[in-house]
Enzyme design. Structure first.
Site, short mmCIF file in Angstrom:
data_model
loop_
_atom_site.label_atom_id
_atom_site.label_comp_id
_atom_site.label_asym_id
_atom_site.label_seq_id
_atom_site.Cartn_x
_atom_site.Cartn_y
_atom_site.Cartn_z
N GLU A 1 -12.77 0.26 4.11
CA GLU A 1 -11.37 0.91 3.95
C GLU A 1 -11.10 1.63 2.87
O GLU A 1 -12.04 1.44 1.67
CB GLU A 1 -10.55 -0.45 4.04
N ASP A 2 -10.34 2.54 2.68
CA ASP A 2 -10.17 3.62 1.56
C ASP A 2 -9.42 2.76 0.21
O ASP A 2 -9.74 2.91 -0.85
CB ASP A 2 -9.48 4.94 1.83
N ASP B 1 -3.08 -1.59 -0.71
CA ASP B 1 -2.02 -1.35 -1.60
C ASP B 1 -0.98 -2.35 -1.05
O ASP B 1 -1.05 -3.71 -1.92
CB ASP B 1 -1.30 0.05 -1.28
N PHE C 1 -0.90 6.81 -7.67
CA PHE C 1 -1.29 7.51 -6.25
C PHE C 1 -2.60 8.07 -6.31
O PHE C 1 -2.59 9.24 -7.13
CB PHE C 1 -0.08 8.06 -5.81
N ARG D 1 -8.51 15.15 0.19
CA ARG D 1 -9.65 14.27 0.86
C ARG D 1 -10.78 15.03 0.17
O ARG D 1 -11.99 14.27 0.19
CB ARG D 1 -9.63 14.07 2.38
P1 IMP Z 1 -1.07 -0.63 2.45
O1 IMP Z 1 -0.97 -1.10 4.24
O2 IMP Z 1 0.07 -0.48 1.79
O3 IMP Z 1 -2.16 -1.78 1.96
O4 IMP Z 1 -1.76 0.76 2.68
C1 IMP Z 1 -2.82 1.07 2.77
C2 IMP Z 1 -2.88 2.63 3.52
O5 IMP Z 1 -1.71 3.34 2.70
C3 IMP Z 1 -4.07 3.15 2.98
O6 IMP Z 1 -5.17 2.99 3.99
C4 IMP Z 1 -3.73 4.66 2.52
O7 IMP Z 1 -3.79 5.24 3.90
C5 IMP Z 1 -2.33 4.58 2.20
N1 IMP Z 1 -2.30 4.51 0.68
C6 IMP Z 1 -1.79 3.55 -0.06
N2 IMP Z 1 -1.78 3.85 -1.49
C7 IMP Z 1 -2.48 5.16 -1.41
C8 IMP Z 1 -3.05 5.93 -2.46
O8 IMP Z 1 -2.67 5.58 -3.76
N3 IMP Z 1 -3.56 7.06 -2.05
C9 IMP Z 1 -3.65 7.44 -0.93
N4 IMP Z 1 -3.49 6.83 0.28
C10 IMP Z 1 -2.85 5.59 -0.13
MG MG Z 2 -4.02 7.65 4.11
#
Ligand code: IMP
Ligand code: MG
Length: 184
Positions: A108-109, A112, A161, A174
């Site tokens: 996963e990238d 958050d 971010f 990207r």
């Molecule tokens: P979560 O569900 O809040 O954990 O968020 C996960 C998704 O939100 C990631 O897979 C990203 O696509 C996006 N995301 C959250 N924070 C960032 C960031 O700092 N940069 C880019 N994408 C983010």
């Molecule tokens: Mg994203």
């Protein structure tokens, strides 16, 4: 016309503050790949990349592994959100291989709030794999809504971010080879 010109002049491009250089990313990816190769050895391993954000990380990580692996992708999207997760996750495309008797390592990238990965793990477990673990490029921990600890973490940050190396803001950045904090 005059008004539009005025608007575009006052719109300042966001600053990109360096977080991880290309060399630092490479070192961290090599060390993660060593751990993963040692941990799974001869076990059947399926890497599941989460599109789109993980495409760069997965391609570098996979090439550093010294064990045989299968690779597949899953595409998720958080609807209508450009810079954060909304908690509403849509599966745009699912796995294309059978996972029975295989270990899944989700690549996963960024994690958050933890909402996306938690839902994804629930989904993958229902498919009946031997195990599901998670390898993440960025563990961004300040805004967690669900307690979640990834098994393999490339880099941790408290907040910000981040963009580059697969990470986007509204589909931009990207392709940057390093990782930056976008300051609006
Ligand atoms: P979560 O569900 O809040 O954990 O968020 C996960 C998704 O939100 C990631 O897979 C990203 O696509 C996006 N995301 C959250 N924070 C960032 C960031 O700092 N940069 C880019 N994408 C983010
Ligand atoms: Mg994203």
């Amino acid at each position: 016309m005059k008004e539009r010109l005025q608007q575009s002049i006052s719109k300042k491009a966001p600053d990109l503050m360096p977080v991880l250089k290309q060399d630092d990313i490479h070192q961290k990816v090599v060390s993660l790949a060593r751990r993963i190769s040692a941990d799974y050895q001869d076990e059947p391993l399926l890497l599941v990349g989460v599109l789109k954000g993980a495409f760069v990380f997965l391609s570098d990580l996979a090439r550093q592994l010294t064990i045989p692996v299968e690779i597949d992708f899953i595409q998720l999207s958080s609807y209508g959100c450009s810079d954060s997760s909304c908690g509403e996750i849509a599966f745009q495309s699912d796995l294309s291989v059978d996972v029975t008797d295989k270990h899944i390592l989700v690549v996963e990238d960024i994690i958050d709030t933890g909402l996306t990965i938690t839902k994804l793990i629930e989904h993958l477990k229902k498919l009946g794999p031997k195990s599901v673990k998670v390898c993440v490029l960025i563990d961004k921990y300040e805004r967690r809504e669900i307690a979640f600890q990834a098994d393999y973490i490339c880099h941790s940050v408290k907040s910000g971010f981040l963009v580059g190396y697969g990470l986007d803001y509204a589909e931009q950045y990207r392709n940057l080879p390093a990782i930056y904090d976008l300051k609006f």
